[in-house]
Design a protein around this motif. Structure first.
Motif, PDB file in Angstrom:
ATOM      1  N   ALA A 151      -8.332  -5.675   6.758  1.00 19.10           N
ATOM      2  CA  ALA A 151      -6.671  -5.758   7.515  1.00 19.10           C
ATOM      3  C   ALA A 151      -6.352  -4.424   8.419  1.00 19.10           C
ATOM      4  CB  ALA A 151      -5.261  -5.579   6.903  1.00 19.10           C
ATOM      5  N   THR A 152      -5.646  -4.455   8.841  1.00 22.58           N
ATOM      6  CA  THR A 152      -5.999  -3.327   9.756  1.00 22.58           C
ATOM      7  C   THR A 152      -3.983  -3.145   9.928  1.00 22.58           C
ATOM      8  OG1 THR A 152      -5.639  -4.328  12.282  1.00 22.58           O
ATOM      9  CG2 THR A 152      -8.167  -3.026  11.368  1.00 22.58           C
ATOM     10  N   ALA A 153      -3.714  -1.282  10.439  1.00 22.23           N
ATOM     11  CA  ALA A 153      -2.169  -1.199  10.407  1.00 22.23           C
ATOM     12  C   ALA A 153      -2.157  -0.099  11.760  1.00 22.23           C
ATOM     13  CB  ALA A 153      -1.474  -0.779   9.056  1.00 22.23           C
ATOM     14  N   ARG A 154      -1.362  -0.136  12.307  1.00 19.59           N
ATOM     15  CA  ARG A 154      -1.527   1.513  12.842  1.00 19.59           C
ATOM     16  C   ARG A 154      -0.262   1.743  12.758  1.00 19.59           C
ATOM     17  NH1 ARG A 154       0.260   0.379  19.459  1.00 19.59           N
ATOM     18  NH2 ARG A 154       1.112   2.408  19.925  1.00 19.59           N
ATOM     19  N   LEU A 155      -0.813   3.690  12.982  1.00 20.09           N
ATOM     20  CA  LEU A 155       0.262   4.369  12.488  1.00 20.09           C
ATOM     21  C   LEU A 155       0.014   5.743  13.468  1.00 20.09           C
ATOM     22  CD1 LEU A 155       1.847   6.348  10.241  1.00 20.09           C
ATOM     23  CD2 LEU A 155      -0.955   7.636   9.610  1.00 20.09           C
ATOM     24  N   ASP A 156       1.628   5.863  13.948  1.00 20.65           N
ATOM     25  CA  ASP A 156       2.285   6.297  15.224  1.00 20.65           C
ATOM     26  C   ASP A 156       2.536   7.848  14.957  1.00 20.65           C
ATOM     27  OD1 ASP A 156       1.453   4.351  17.668  1.00 20.65           O
ATOM     28  OD2 ASP A 156       2.779   3.278  16.984  1.00 20.65           O
ATOM     29  N   VAL A 157       1.724   8.908  15.372  1.00 19.29           N
ATOM     30  CA  VAL A 157       1.988   9.710  14.771  1.00 19.29           C
ATOM     31  C   VAL A 157       2.931  10.935  15.879  1.00 19.29           C
ATOM     32  CG1 VAL A 157       1.364  12.354  13.767  1.00 19.29           C
ATOM     33  CG2 VAL A 157       0.955   9.654  12.291  1.00 19.29           C
ATOM     34  N   GLY A 158       3.777  11.681  15.949  1.00 15.77           N
ATOM     35  CA  GLY A 158       3.952  12.888  16.311  1.00 15.77           C
ATOM     36  C   GLY A 158       2.680  13.750  15.982  1.00 15.77           C
ATOM     37  N   THR A 159       3.418  14.939  15.407  1.00 18.44           N
ATOM     38  CA  THR A 159       3.014  15.938  15.313  1.00 18.44           C
ATOM     39  C   THR A 159       1.638  15.846  13.437  1.00 18.44           C
ATOM     40  OG1 THR A 159       5.003  17.565  16.162  1.00 18.44           O
ATOM     41  CG2 THR A 159       2.917  18.368  14.372  1.00 18.44           C
ATOM     42  N   PRO A 160       1.000  15.391  13.710  1.00 15.45           N
ATOM     43  CA  PRO A 160      -0.145  15.453  12.576  1.00 15.45           C
ATOM     44  C   PRO A 160       0.261  16.415  11.423  1.00 15.45           C
ATOM     45  CG  PRO A 160      -1.500  15.419  14.132  1.00 15.45           C
ATOM     46  CD  PRO A 160      -0.356  15.898  14.443  1.00 15.45           C
ATOM     47  N   ALA A 161       0.897  15.828   9.717  1.00 11.18           N
ATOM     48  CA  ALA A 161       1.240  16.150   8.850  1.00 11.18           C
ATOM     49  C   ALA A 161       0.651  14.732   7.135  1.00 11.18           C
ATOM     50  CB  ALA A 161       3.075  16.262   8.349  1.00 11.18           C
ATOM     51  N   ASP A 162       0.590  15.878   6.775  1.00 11.31           N
ATOM     52  CA  ASP A 162       0.018  15.105   5.473  1.00 11.31           C
ATOM     53  C   ASP A 162       0.639  14.084   4.461  1.00 11.31           C
ATOM     54  OD1 ASP A 162      -2.015  16.901   4.686  1.00 11.31           O
ATOM     55  OD2 ASP A 162      -0.820  17.989   2.752  1.00 11.31           O
ATOM     56  N   THR A 163      -0.057  12.895   4.290  1.00  9.75           N
ATOM     57  CA  THR A 163       1.339  12.136   3.219  1.00  9.75           C
ATOM     58  C   THR A 163       0.306  11.150   2.641  1.00  9.75           C
ATOM     59  OG1 THR A 163       2.123   9.628   4.672  1.00  9.75           O
ATOM     60  CG2 THR A 163       0.248  10.160   5.118  1.00  9.75           C
ATOM     61  N   PHE A 164       0.788  10.529   1.938  1.00  9.33           N
ATOM     62  CA  PHE A 164       0.669  10.078   1.192  1.00  9.33           C
ATOM     63  C   PHE A 164       0.090   7.943   0.713  1.00  9.33           C
ATOM     64  CE2 PHE A 164       1.142  13.922  -1.026  1.00  9.33           C
ATOM     65  CZ  PHE A 164      -0.413  13.913  -1.603  1.00  9.33           C
ATOM     66  N   LEU A 165      -0.692   6.873   1.066  1.00  8.28           N
ATOM     67  CA  LEU A 165      -0.269   6.128   1.824  1.00  8.28           C
ATOM     68  C   LEU A 165       0.347   5.386   0.233  1.00  8.28           C
ATOM     69  CD1 LEU A 165      -2.982   4.336   4.462  1.00  8.28           C
ATOM     70  CD2 LEU A 165      -2.973   3.575   2.092  1.00  8.28           C
ATOM     71  N   ALA A 166       0.274   4.662   0.581  1.00 11.75           N
ATOM     72  CA  ALA A 166       0.583   3.194  -0.764  1.00 11.75           C
ATOM     73  C   ALA A 166       0.280   1.602  -0.479  1.00 11.75           C
ATOM     74  CB  ALA A 166       1.492   3.223  -1.313  1.00 11.75           C
ATOM     75  N   LEU A 167      -0.630   0.846  -1.118  1.00 12.35           N
ATOM     76  CA  LEU A 167      -0.691  -0.605  -0.798  1.00 12.35           C
ATOM     77  C   LEU A 167       0.097  -1.534  -2.320  1.00 12.35           C
ATOM     78  CD1 LEU A 167      -4.028   1.116  -0.103  1.00 12.35           C
ATOM     79  CD2 LEU A 167      -3.791  -0.899   0.902  1.00 12.35           C
ATOM     80  N   PRO A 168       1.213  -1.201  -1.703  1.00  8.57           N
ATOM     81  CA  PRO A 168       2.147  -2.404  -2.738  1.00  8.57           C
ATOM     82  C   PRO A 168       1.854  -3.905  -2.563  1.00  8.57           C
ATOM     83  CG  PRO A 168       3.681  -1.658  -1.600  1.00  8.57           C
ATOM     84  CD  PRO A 168       2.042  -0.857  -1.167  1.00  8.57           C
ATOM     85  N   GLY A 169       1.118  -4.569  -3.419  1.00  8.39           N
ATOM     86  CA  GLY A 169       0.933  -5.761  -4.356  1.00  8.39           C
ATOM     87  C   GLY A 169      -0.131  -5.967  -3.434  1.00  8.39           C
ATOM     88  N   PHE A 170      -1.103  -5.169  -2.947  1.00 14.09           N
ATOM     89  CA  PHE A 170      -3.032  -5.554  -2.537  1.00 14.09           C
ATOM     90  C   PHE A 170      -3.181  -5.035  -4.299  1.00 14.09           C
ATOM     91  CE2 PHE A 170      -1.643  -4.150   1.494  1.00 14.09           C
ATOM     92  CZ  PHE A 170      -2.855  -4.346   2.544  1.00 14.09           C
ATOM     93  N   GLY A 171      -4.790  -5.688  -4.513  1.00  9.59           N
ATOM     94  CA  GLY A 171      -5.313  -5.540  -5.445  1.00  9.59           C
ATOM     95  C   GLY A 171      -6.586  -4.335  -5.663  1.00  9.59           C
TER      96      GLY A 171
END
Length: 639
Positions: A551-571
């Motif tokens: 699966a893919t998802a698009r992430l649009d960013v203005g100024t790059p910065a840190d983030t934390f990615l979560a996948l609720p419901g994924f196994g």
């Protein structure tokens, strides 16, 4: 095993070829020794070691000194963030950084050696010196570090009959060859040549593994023979057994522990009169395994132990000062004698400097203690790194699991199911497919020597999951041939203890009832070696099918910065950002977010790619803080 660098840019030098290295432009040439021969023909530095202890007191350049170090592993931090993290260690009041060297990061395949990008030791040394830090190097060759295979390359431990960490001649020959390549880069950065390297460790906690004194002596001589003139030391747990197995006469003995510093100091001083007390690893936090609690250590508990080390007149290395990330598939595993314990993707370790660089309360308490011990003027405190605004991304399903994986890698035919080592593959997945004739009725499908986890399918329908501890499940036949698929995951190579170097994949065979299954079509899937183009291609190689796959998802960013990615419901599965493999995710926890450093993102459009093994969720979330699981206080033990 790196932050997005994939091209092989170097190969090992041939016999007799000179290795040219430099530190800040001062060129040095070192002729490597023939593997397996005595290397003691390389000149030692003319200047004395910067650190010494002629009367039992640690001196730096002849003046009383305490090593106040923090562990930070360059291979667990994006290279664009090295300077920032080193500056944070210096702001905590530390005067030294210590780092392991992970052999498998630099030579994942024999003869293909890299010191570029996130593997550029010389640049890391430069930046440490710019931050005002001395450097302690721990080159192993075994490092533990909760890193895959303890830092030893899988091709090495996969050699038939290999006996690592011993005087076994084929092992020594390979180590000698590797040290010929590595050590000129370390020796060029020694303090004697104007660099920051002031000490080098001999092996790593060997007393917890074996008692081959000849091996340790050979390794010490291999280091000095290749030009190490700075302080050498060994590091082992604070017990008689561990110190007996890992220490060497004439080499500084240090201890690794998290509590009871007075007892550790007394043990070392009783055994080594005339040597300074140095805690080579002060465990102020701990790492996590999948399916177990998230380990933390309270500020009060950690600060009391650190104060005890300082009150005893000791030097110390805070392990970890900044833990970072087991990027890609770098995380190792332990084994408790009953079951495999894979380590999570995060190596945050409840350290004073968090995975994203944030300064924790532990940082500030340690800073007070360290500055009080030295009387040094405090450095300005850096701000916490900026974070992206939390948001939700919508995943778009791509190629189905089996269809996608078979399309991505060509099949090879084998009469038996081969191991990862037979395939020349260190990590990732292997898909095994056979077409056995299954008589009518229910039969037991058994996998012998499964390392580590297999999803089993019959004609594309999931039958269940097997692991090392449960190697059988029922299989119903109708008297015809079926497509039998086993998708096997290497969950991390064991990094500590007597099972170090175990193979991966199916090490025995597959049986239906008493009968072995032969005739396999095998797809090797080394996920951490896929180039960005392959990752971007993967979701479209086959139609969507079922509830798992790509699966893919698009992430649009203005100024790059840190983030934390979560996948609720994924196994369970793997996540890439712009083609760089972040690591594993798994709903069993404790970790539920994956750290995404700002340098992986670009202004504008970015792509998140998920390979989901079990079950898609309906969204991907970006969060502004880590979620590493319900905490449990760390308790120190010595096994």
């Amino acid at each position: 095993m790196g932050w997005g660098e994939r091209e092989v840019v170097g190969v090992e030098p041939s016999a007799g070829e000179q290795v040219s290295v430099s530190f800040r432009g001062v060129a040095m040439g070192v002729a490597p020794s023939e593997p397996g021969t005595d290397p003691r023909h390389i000149a030692q530095p003319s200047a004395p070691a910067l650190l010494s202890y002629p009367q039992g007191e640690l001196l730096r350049g002849g003046r009383p000194h305490r090593v106040l170090a923090g562990s930070l592993h360059y291979f667990r931090v994006h290279p664009a963030q090295w300077a920032d993290r080193l500056g944070r260690l210096a702001a905590m009041g530390l005067n030294t950084v210590d780092t392991y060297v992970a052999w498998n990061v630099h030579e994942p395949h024999r003869g293909q050696v890299r010191f570029d990008g996130g593997r550029d030791l010389g640049r890391f040394f430069d930046l440490a010196q710019d931050a005002g830090l001395d450097v302690i190097v721990r080159p192993g060759p075994y490092i533990c570090a909760e890193w895959d295979n303890g830092g030893l390359p899988a091709w090495l431990t996969g050699m038939p009959g290999m006996r690592p960490r011993s005087s076994y001649r084929p092992y020594l020959d390979e180590v000698a060859r590797w040290l010929d390549i590595l050590m000129p880069r370390i020796t060029a950065a020694q303090a004697a040549y104007g660099g920051p390297v002031v000490a080098v460790q001999v092996e790593n906690e060997y007393g917890s593994y074996g008692d081959d004194r000849g091996y340790l002596e050979w390794l010490r001589d291999a280091l000095t023979g290749r030009g190490v003139g700075e302080l050498l030391y060994t590091a082992d747990g604070p017990t008689e057994l561990m110190q007996d197995g890992g220490s060497l006469p004439g080499t500084l003995a240090t201890a690794t522990f998290g509590s009871e510093p007075a007892a550790a100091a007394a043990l070392l001083r009783a055994r080594r009169a005339g040597e300074p007390f140095l805690c080579a690893e002060f465990w102020n936090g701990w790492f996590d395994h999948w399916g177990e609690p998230h380990h933390v250590r309270s500020v009060d508990s950690a600060a009391a132990a650190l104060a005890g080390i300082l009150d005893a007149g000791g030097s110390v290395s805070v392990y970890m000062a900044h833990g970072g990330t087991n990027v890609g598939l770098g995380s190792g595993a332990n084994h408790d004698g009953v079951r495999l314990q894979p380590t999570v993707t995060s190596y945050d370790s409840d350290a004073p400097v968090a995975e994203n660089g944030a300064l924790r309360p532990k940082f500030h308490r340690f800073r007070e203690l360290l500055l009080a011990a030295t009387g040094a003027d405090p450095r300005p405190l850096p701000p916490d790194p900026p974070m992206l605004t939390p948001r939700t991304l919508l995943p778009v399903p791509g190629a189905g699991l089996l269809e996608g994986l078979t399309a991505l890698a060509p099949a090879t035919d084998w009469p038996h199911p081969p191991s990862f080592e037979e395939l020349g593959q260190a990590s990732g997945l292997v898909l095994y497919r056979a077409h056995p004739l299954v008589p009518a009725g229910t039969h037991e499908l058994t996998v012998h020597g499964l390392h580590d986890r297999a999803q089993v399918f019959a004609d594309g329908v999931p039958l269940g999951v097997l692991d090392r501890e449960s190697g059988a499940l029922p299989l119903t036949g109708t008297g015809r041939r079926i497509a039998l698929d086993l998708l096997v995951e290497n969950q991390g190579r064991i990094n500590y203890g007597p099972l170090l170097g175990q193979g991966k994949g199916i090490l025995g065979g597959v049986r239906i009832g008493p009968r072995l299954v032969h005739g396999w079509s095998v797809h090797g899937l080394p996920l951490d070696e896929w180039p960005q183009a392959e990752v971007e291609r993967a979701p479209g190689v086959a139609p969507p099918a079922g509830g798992c796959g790509f699966a893919t998802a698009r992430l649009d960013v203005g100024t790059p910065a840190d983030t934390f990615l979560a996948l609720p419901g994924f196994g369970k599965g793997f996540v890439w950002v712009n083609g760089t493999l972040l690591g594993r995710h798994w709903e069993v926890g404790p970790q539920t977010t994956l750290y995404v450093p700002a340098p992986l993102l670009a202004a504008g459009r970015n792509t998140v790619t998920v390979l989901e093994l079990e079950r898609f969720g309906d969204r991907i979330e970006l969060r502004d803080r880590p979620e590493l699981g319900p905490p449990q206080e760390y308790v120190e033990t010595f096994d």
